[in-house]
Design a protein around this motif. Structure first.
Motif, mmCIF file in Angstrom:
data_model
loop_
_atom_site.group_PDB
_atom_site.id
_atom_site.type_symbol
_atom_site.label_atom_id
_atom_site.label_comp_id
_atom_site.label_asym_id
_atom_site.label_seq_id
_atom_site.Cartn_x
_atom_site.Cartn_y
_atom_site.Cartn_z
ATOM 1 N N PHE A 135 0.831 -1.209 0.000
ATOM 2 C CA PHE A 135 0.000 0.000 0.000
ATOM 3 C C PHE A 135 0.865 1.259 0.000
ATOM 4 O O PHE A 135 0.540 2.248 -0.664
ATOM 5 C CB PHE A 135 -0.964 0.013 1.194
ATOM 6 N N HIS A 158 -11.983 -9.682 9.987
ATOM 7 C CA HIS A 158 -11.642 -8.353 10.510
ATOM 8 C C HIS A 158 -12.803 -7.380 10.365
ATOM 9 O O HIS A 158 -12.627 -6.169 10.493
ATOM 10 C CB HIS A 158 -10.414 -7.801 9.789
ATOM 11 N N THR A 168 -7.364 3.865 7.679
ATOM 12 C CA THR A 168 -6.557 2.702 8.032
ATOM 13 C C THR A 168 -6.061 2.854 9.464
ATOM 14 O O THR A 168 -5.982 3.961 10.010
ATOM 15 C CB THR A 168 -5.350 2.577 7.085
ATOM 16 N N ASP A 169 -5.717 1.724 10.073
ATOM 17 C CA ASP A 169 -5.252 1.725 11.459
ATOM 18 C C ASP A 169 -3.888 2.399 11.574
ATOM 19 O O ASP A 169 -3.149 2.513 10.606
ATOM 20 C CB ASP A 169 -5.137 0.285 11.973
ATOM 21 N N TRP A 172 -0.448 1.703 9.601
ATOM 22 C CA TRP A 172 -0.713 1.392 8.195
ATOM 23 C C TRP A 172 -0.560 2.646 7.353
ATOM 24 O O TRP A 172 -0.782 3.751 7.852
ATOM 25 C CB TRP A 172 -2.136 0.844 8.023
ATOM 26 N N ARG A 177 -10.588 3.931 4.124
ATOM 27 C CA ARG A 177 -11.197 2.699 3.633
ATOM 28 C C ARG A 177 -12.706 2.916 3.542
ATOM 29 O O ARG A 177 -13.317 3.383 4.513
ATOM 30 C CB ARG A 177 -10.929 1.541 4.598
HETATM 31 N N1 FMN Z 1 -5.521 -4.476 8.272
HETATM 32 C C1 FMN Z 1 -5.358 -3.767 9.411
HETATM 33 O O1 FMN Z 1 -5.098 -4.341 10.462
HETATM 34 N N2 FMN Z 1 -5.519 -2.394 9.414
HETATM 35 C C2 FMN Z 1 -5.827 -1.698 8.305
HETATM 36 O O2 FMN Z 1 -5.971 -0.480 8.355
HETATM 37 C C3 FMN Z 1 -5.998 -2.422 7.084
HETATM 38 N N3 FMN Z 1 -6.320 -1.780 5.941
HETATM 39 C C4 FMN Z 1 -6.533 -2.502 4.807
HETATM 40 C C5 FMN Z 1 -6.917 -1.841 3.637
HETATM 41 C C6 FMN Z 1 -7.169 -2.547 2.480
HETATM 42 C C7 FMN Z 1 -7.567 -1.812 1.224
HETATM 43 C C8 FMN Z 1 -7.033 -3.968 2.467
HETATM 44 C C9 FMN Z 1 -7.293 -4.766 1.215
HETATM 45 C C10 FMN Z 1 -6.644 -4.615 3.615
HETATM 46 C C11 FMN Z 1 -6.382 -3.912 4.796
HETATM 47 N N4 FMN Z 1 -6.010 -4.559 5.961
HETATM 48 C C12 FMN Z 1 -5.841 -3.841 7.116
HETATM 49 C C13 FMN Z 1 -5.784 -6.026 5.990
HETATM 50 C C14 FMN Z 1 -7.092 -6.817 6.150
HETATM 51 O O3 FMN Z 1 -7.703 -6.510 7.383
HETATM 52 C C15 FMN Z 1 -6.830 -8.326 6.087
HETATM 53 O O4 FMN Z 1 -5.922 -8.692 7.072
HETATM 54 C C16 FMN Z 1 -6.268 -8.753 4.800
HETATM 55 O O5 FMN Z 1 -7.060 -8.205 3.773
HETATM 56 C C17 FMN Z 1 -6.216 -10.287 4.654
HETATM 57 O O6 FMN Z 1 -7.534 -10.776 4.682
HETATM 58 P P1 FMN Z 1 -7.885 -12.345 4.815
HETATM 59 O O7 FMN Z 1 -7.295 -12.805 6.092
HETATM 60 O O8 FMN Z 1 -9.390 -12.365 4.833
HETATM 61 O O9 FMN Z 1 -7.332 -12.998 3.591
#
Ligand code: FMN
Length: 252
Positions: A135, A158, A168-169, A172, A177
């Motif tokens: 990202f 999540h 985003t957290d 990150w 989002r």
């Molecule tokens: N994970 C976080 O812990 N904090 C975030 O801010 C965060 N932002 C994300 C933004 C996007 C666009 C995407 C695609 C993912 C983000 N993630 C974030 C990760 C997701 O929460 C998740 O861990 C990841 O997409 C894997 O998903 P799965 O375990 O269902 O395959």
């Protein structure tokens, strides 16, 4: 009507989807499931509209991995773009595939990103922490991007606490989002995709209900066809929605 690009392929596609979804929303549907899909659609469309009011189109991107939820989101997004005054030839999207992607899913992503006019930035095989790096790189190379549509639903691992608009957290790369399909239930997603008659990834026809990588995803055992080893019912036949991820290994 918008002044230029009236006959661009993207605008034609958006207009077709808009007409189809409007027809669905107008229809006097008879089943409870389709009634709830109609209200989910309206709710999601209102969130996407809000994003389009808050952000210029050039600052919006879509997280696209070929799965059913982001396909649903893409269809709704495109339909709302039908009246947008300034459509580019293609729309920004980002793909961060699992470390071991399915060739079938890859092929579906290729095909649909062309069909739906996505300009897809692909980041290869990250480690879990590699997602942040992907990202960060995406934002560095595309500095206009401020918000990314994500197809997460409430029942995803999540998804529990998310709001429709959520930065985003901490820790990150920073962007908004946007989660327009948070409240869709599993059965509603399938009812909509099947009503629309769009092509979806063929793994769903073979019993997969949640797509990860080849190392952590198998067909959903709940869909196994009795007496026909190795054969499965299609994903949309799954009745117990709590079992959507029963084919995911290791809690992923
Ligand atoms: N994970 C976080 O812990 N904090 C975030 O801010 C965060 N932002 C994300 C933004 C996007 C666009 C995407 C695609 C993912 C983000 N993630 C974030 C990760 C997701 O929460 C998740 O861990 C990841 O997409 C894997 O998903 P799965 O375990 O269902 O395959």
């Amino acid at each position: 009507h918008p002044e230029n690009g009236d006959s661009s392929p993207l605008r034609t596609l958006c207009a077709d989807l808009h007409a189809k979804i409007e027809a669905f929303l107008q229809e006097d549907v008879k089943t409870e499931i389709l009634k709830s899909v109609q209200s989910q659609c309206r709710h999601s469309l209102s969130i996407i509209s809000e994003a389009l009011e808050k952000y210029p189109l050039t600052s919006l991107s879509l997280s696209y991995n070929g799965g059913k939820d982001c396909l649903l989101l893409l269809l709704l997004y495109l339909s709302l773009l039908s009246t947008h005054p300034h459509l580019p030839p293609s729309l920004p999207a980002i793909l961060i595939p699992p470390a071991h992607p399915f060739p079938t899913v890859d092929a579906f992503i290729q095909k649909t990103s062309s069909h739906y006019h996505l300009s897809l930035s692909r980041y290869t095989a990250p480690s879990p922490s590699g997602m942040k790096a992907a990202f960060a790189s995406y934002l560095a190379h595309n500095p206009s991007i401020q918000a990314i549509f994500v197809g997460t639903r409430r029942t995803d691992p999540h998804g529990g606490e998310l709001k429709p608009f959520e930065m985003t957290d901490r820790g990150w790369p920073s962007f908004m989002r946007v989660h327009p399909v948070l409240e869709w239930r599993y059965s509603e997603v399938w009812a909509f995709l099947r009503w629309m008659g769009v092509e979806y990834c063929e793994l769903y026809e073979r019993g997969f209900t949640s797509l990860g990588g080849t190392n952590d995803t198998v067909p959903n055992p709940r869909l196994s066809l009795e007496g026909a080893e190795g054969r499965y019912w299609p994903a949309w036949m799954l009745e117990d929605e709590g079992e959507e991820r029963a084919g995911r290994i290791g809690g992923g």
